[in-house]
Motif scaffolding. Structure first.
Motif, short mmCIF file in Angstrom:
data_model
loop_
_atom_site.label_atom_id
_atom_site.label_comp_id
_atom_site.label_asym_id
_atom_site.label_seq_id
_atom_site.Cartn_x
_atom_site.Cartn_y
_atom_site.Cartn_z
N ALA A 177 67.09 27.71 50.06
CA ALA A 177 67.99 26.52 49.77
C ALA A 177 69.23 26.73 50.56
CB ALA A 177 68.15 26.45 48.13
N ALA A 178 69.87 27.87 50.33
CA ALA A 178 71.15 27.98 50.98
C ALA A 178 70.98 27.91 52.67
CB ALA A 178 71.60 29.48 50.85
N ARG A 179 69.92 28.29 53.33
CA ARG A 179 69.82 28.12 54.58
C ARG A 179 69.70 26.63 54.97
NH1 ARG A 179 69.49 32.54 57.76
NH2 ARG A 179 68.31 31.23 59.52
N ARG A 180 68.81 25.88 54.21
CA ARG A 180 68.77 24.55 54.43
C ARG A 180 69.74 23.80 54.37
NH1 ARG A 180 64.02 25.30 51.15
NH2 ARG A 180 65.10 24.14 49.28
N ARG A 181 70.92 24.31 53.63
CA ARG A 181 72.16 23.58 53.57
C ARG A 181 73.18 24.18 54.32
NH1 ARG A 181 68.99 22.94 49.33
NH2 ARG A 181 69.22 21.09 47.99
N GLY A 182 72.76 24.91 55.50
CA GLY A 182 73.66 25.54 56.42
C GLY A 182 74.63 26.33 55.89
N LYS A 183 74.49 26.96 54.91
CA LYS A 183 75.45 28.14 54.27
C LYS A 183 75.38 29.36 55.18
CE LYS A 183 76.51 25.01 51.61
NZ LYS A 183 77.55 24.02 51.57
N ARG A 184 76.20 30.28 55.30
CA ARG A 184 76.25 31.51 55.99
C ARG A 184 76.07 32.34 54.95
NH1 ARG A 184 77.00 33.99 60.77
NH2 ARG A 184 77.78 36.20 60.67
N LEU A 185 74.72 33.07 55.12
CA LEU A 185 74.52 34.16 54.33
C LEU A 185 74.56 35.57 54.78
CD1 LEU A 185 70.78 32.73 53.26
CD2 LEU A 185 72.80 32.82 51.88
N VAL A 186 75.31 36.34 53.79
CA VAL A 186 75.73 37.58 54.11
C VAL A 186 75.22 38.50 52.97
CG1 VAL A 186 77.41 39.14 54.92
CG2 VAL A 186 77.88 36.59 55.38
N LEU A 187 74.45 39.53 53.54
CA LEU A 187 73.97 40.55 52.46
C LEU A 187 75.23 41.56 52.42
CD1 LEU A 187 72.20 42.07 50.65
CD2 LEU A 187 70.94 42.98 52.67
N VAL A 188 75.89 41.78 51.31
CA VAL A 188 77.22 42.65 51.17
C VAL A 188 76.56 43.70 50.06
CG1 VAL A 188 79.42 42.86 50.62
CG2 VAL A 188 78.62 40.77 51.71
N THR A 189 76.42 44.83 50.49
CA THR A 189 75.93 46.03 49.59
C THR A 189 76.39 47.36 50.02
OG1 THR A 189 73.78 47.15 49.15
CG2 THR A 189 74.29 46.52 51.47
N ASN A 190 76.62 48.10 48.83
CA ASN A 190 77.17 49.51 48.47
C ASN A 190 75.77 50.45 48.92
OD1 ASN A 190 79.83 49.25 47.94
ND2 ASN A 190 79.16 48.96 45.74
N ALA A 191 74.79 49.90 49.43
CA ALA A 191 73.57 50.77 49.60
C ALA A 191 73.90 51.77 50.85
CB ALA A 191 72.38 49.90 49.81
N HIS A 192 73.40 52.67 50.93
CA HIS A 192 73.42 53.63 52.00
C HIS A 192 72.65 53.29 53.34
CE1 HIS A 192 72.72 57.18 54.56
NE2 HIS A 192 74.08 57.37 54.32
N PRO A 193 72.89 53.06 54.54
CA PRO A 193 72.18 52.79 55.58
C PRO A 193 70.62 53.09 55.28
CG PRO A 193 74.26 53.38 56.27
CD PRO A 193 74.18 53.72 54.83
N LYS A 194 70.52 54.42 54.85
CA LYS A 194 68.99 54.76 54.88
C LYS A 194 68.46 54.07 53.72
CE LYS A 194 70.19 59.50 56.47
NZ LYS A 194 70.09 60.94 56.37
N ALA A 195 69.09 54.03 52.67
CA ALA A 195 68.33 53.36 51.42
C ALA A 195 68.34 51.81 51.99
CB ALA A 195 69.26 53.32 50.28
N LEU A 196 68.98 51.30 52.60
CA LEU A 196 68.97 49.78 53.12
C LEU A 196 67.79 49.71 53.75
CD1 LEU A 196 70.37 46.98 53.12
CD2 LEU A 196 71.81 47.99 55.04
N GLY A 197 67.45 50.35 54.92
CA GLY A 197 66.59 50.31 55.80
C GLY A 197 65.13 50.37 55.10
N ILE A 198 65.06 51.36 54.15
CA ILE A 198 63.99 51.72 53.42
C ILE A 198 63.56 50.11 52.66
CG2 ILE A 198 62.67 52.75 51.36
CD1 ILE A 198 64.34 55.24 52.16
N LYS A 199 64.56 49.70 51.91
CA LYS A 199 64.19 48.70 51.25
C LYS A 199 64.13 47.25 51.80
CE LYS A 199 66.76 50.37 47.22
NZ LYS A 199 67.93 50.37 46.30
N LEU A 200 64.68 47.08 52.95
CA LEU A 200 64.52 46.00 53.80
C LEU A 200 62.99 46.07 54.64
CD1 LEU A 200 68.16 45.21 55.56
CD2 LEU A 200 67.03 44.29 53.38
N GLU A 201 62.77 47.20 55.19
CA GLU A 201 61.76 47.23 55.52
C GLU A 201 60.24 46.80 54.66
OE1 GLU A 201 58.57 50.65 57.72
OE2 GLU A 201 60.72 51.15 57.04
N LYS A 202 60.58 47.15 53.35
CA LYS A 202 59.53 46.67 52.14
C LYS A 202 59.43 45.53 51.88
CE LYS A 202 56.94 47.72 48.52
NZ LYS A 202 55.56 48.25 48.62
N THR A 203 60.64 44.80 52.07
CA THR A 203 60.74 43.28 51.44
C THR A 203 60.98 42.36 52.68
OG1 THR A 203 63.32 43.49 51.39
CG2 THR A 203 61.88 44.10 49.25
#
Length: 218
Positions: A101-127
């Protein structure tokens, strides 16, 4: 309701907002203590008793989120342990509906996380949630977590945004308080970051059980 017409950028937390916090709660409260107890030859309850104050002392600091820090401190391969139980990583309900819905409305989407880059990589690869975002920012690039007021100026330098026209959605009240001090106007808390736990009472910010509560009306 989120006033979509007043918003240009949508900042989203990851753990507890997009992803079920049950994974991280189980990991730090059960899985890490179990492996720590095995590595030290300790009873599980003794390992939990020893680890709890060490974890507590790092809350709100960048070290709390740093897998390299905990790997050295506990003499365990913490990133490897996360990979072992990556099957428990799960996307919370209605997340992709909201992102679409956000993308269809032209909003800029930013993932802003405290996750460590290694944890971030694991989770984004999974999802595969990275496919929805215009930018992904880990606080480890700045050396301060989102709870720290210095974080937002550092974010502004790499991801320019108008605070009055930005929404921040997070399950962490300290993070939302810090964003409010910076002037971010549209702040929303997640009441049920962990699907295995009951919704929390949140009075300080507008709050929803999950992102369905922020979807635009048809």
């Amino acid at each position: 309701m989120m006033p979509w017409e007043q918003i240009d950028s949508v900042f989203l937390d990851m753990d507890g907002t997009l992803l079920d916090l049950n994974f991280d709660n189980h990991f730090w409260q059960e899985f890490v203590p179990r492996r720590y107890s095995e590595s030290r030859g300790l009873p599980l309850e003794e390992a939990k008793r020893l680890l709890e104050p060490r974890f507590k002392a790092m809350e709100g600091r960048i070290e709390w989120y740093c897998l390299d820090y905990w790997s050295a401190a506990l003499e365990l391969d913490v990133a490897g342990l996360k990979t072992e139980i990556a099957g428990l990583i799960a996307v919370l309900p209605h997340v992709t509906d909201f992102l679409d819905a956000a993308r269809r409305r032209g909003k800029r989407l930013v993932l802003v996380t405290n996750a460590h880059p290694k944890a971030l990589g694991i989770k984004l690869e999974k999802t595969c949630l990275h496919e929805f975002f215009d930018a992904i920012v880990s606080s480890h690039a700045f050396g301060v977590p989102k709870e720290d007021d210095a974080f937002w100026g550092k974010l502004q330098a790499v991801e320019p945004f108008a605070p009055a026209r930005t929404a921040m959605i997070d399950d962490s009240l300290p993070v939302l308080r810090s964003a409010r001090r910076y002037g971010i106007r549209h702040l929303y808390a997640i009441r049920r970051p962990d699907s295995r736990q009951a919704p929390r009472v949140v009075d300080e910010f507008a709050a929803v059980d999950d992102l369905r509560g922020l979807l635009p009306r048809a």
